[in-house]
Scaffold this motif. Sequence first.
Motif, PDB file in Angstrom:
ATOM      1  N   PHE A 252       0.839  -1.194   0.000  1.00 25.53           N
ATOM      2  CA  PHE A 252       0.000   0.000   0.000  1.00 25.53           C
ATOM      3  C   PHE A 252       0.883   1.255   0.000  1.00 25.53           C
ATOM      4  O   PHE A 252       0.641   2.206  -0.749  1.00 25.53           O
ATOM      5  N   GLU A 253       1.918   1.227   0.810  1.00 22.36           N
ATOM      6  CA  GLU A 253       2.815   2.382   0.888  1.00 22.36           C
ATOM      7  C   GLU A 253       3.573   2.581  -0.419  1.00 22.36           C
ATOM      8  O   GLU A 253       3.756   3.721  -0.871  1.00 22.36           O
ATOM      9  N   LYS A 254       4.019   1.496  -1.027  1.00 21.41           N
ATOM     10  CA  LYS A 254       4.721   1.616  -2.302  1.00 21.41           C
ATOM     11  C   LYS A 254       3.855   2.321  -3.347  1.00 21.41           C
ATOM     12  O   LYS A 254       4.351   3.124  -4.143  1.00 21.41           O
ATOM     13  N   SER A 255       2.562   2.028  -3.333  1.00 22.27           N
ATOM     14  CA  SER A 255       1.668   2.645  -4.305  1.00 22.27           C
ATOM     15  C   SER A 255       1.449   4.122  -4.004  1.00 22.27           C
ATOM     16  O   SER A 255       1.419   4.944  -4.912  1.00 22.27           O
ATOM     17  N   ILE A 256       1.268   4.463  -2.730  1.00 20.78           N
ATOM     18  CA  ILE A 256       1.142   5.884  -2.385  1.00 20.78           C
ATOM     19  C   ILE A 256       2.337   6.660  -2.905  1.00 20.78           C
ATOM     20  O   ILE A 256       2.202   7.736  -3.509  1.00 20.78           O
TER      21      ILE A 256
END
Length: 380
Positions: A252-256
């Motif tokens: 999720f963080e990688k996508s943000i």
Amino acid sequence: MNKEKGLIYKSFIFCLVVFSLGCKVAKNDSRELTLKEAFKDKFFIGTALNTGQITGSDTATIRVIKAHFNSIVAENIMKSGLIQPQQGNFRFDLADQFVAFGEQNKMHIHGHTLIWHSQAPRWFFTDEQGKNVSPEVLTQRMKDHISTVVGRYKGRVHSWDVVNEAIQDDGSWRKSKFYEILGEDFVKLAFQFAREADPKAVLYYNDYNMETPKKREGVVAMVKNLQKQGVQVDGIGMQGHVSLKHPTIEEFEKSILAYSDLKVKVSITEMDVNVLPTTWGNVGAEVSASFEYQQKINPYTNGLPDSVATAFNERYLSLFKLFTKHQDKIERVTVWGVNDKQSWLNGWPVRGRTNYPLLFDRNNQPKPVVKSIIQIARQQ
């Protein structure tokens, strides 16, 4: 007691009273702080409104909306099939009430959605013989629809989901009717028409499973290609339809970060946490998915066991810690509904289940995790 000692004593008592009152006020503030107050300097806290809330009949839930949320989106009534069911026959009554509600309560108003293959009227793509229309005809129909809807609310609806769910989980293009007739250009055209209709509106691309690596790559490639063509995309909406274990916080963080690197806003647009077991793997939020009812996949009809409730709390907390960490990149976090009873997850992808995916229970009471989420905001 002499005069000097008396003054010192009175000053001491005065300080104690002030300190005591100060502690009491601080304590009350902490207890009464709402979600929108806690995150007011970080990002908008939003929710999706259904018809009962838009028309004012669901007064109990409206009180929760006004207290805790400062951003709203219509769950269904602005989708093309509902707002223009027949060509040229626009039904703006509910949409007008929705926008008026947001304005009356000084909320951020988000429009959902202009171009989406699902819940689109059949006439959009076919001629009188039922055959696919030409690219020129579909382009004109898109322009007419977008110009009319966005133009009606110009300067009133602050942001729009211009295109919804155009990329598959493997990063390829969804073979929708829009794609079949116009190819990739339908996305470019949609953003161009929306920009012309309201130059100041914030324009989003919105999709589910946006944490999936291949889908992330596909969306990034699409947006970069649009940017090369001079098409301005203002934001990426990550539908937050998650389960207790999927996706990982790391993905999720990688996508943000990946979407933020495109120099666009990022929003979590349709957040809920599915607590029920599945037998079909990850289908994201694919509305066409449907599975047969089985008792074993509806195990919590009388409430959540403590272990699942704990996992639910931990899941929401880990997500909000992530959002708060990246508050400089995030414009809005929107939960997809107000209370558990109204969630679409009670009927998708299996009808007749009892789910508990939202922050307020079936009686509109805040779950314990709400207080913990507010504490996260106060600490960062």
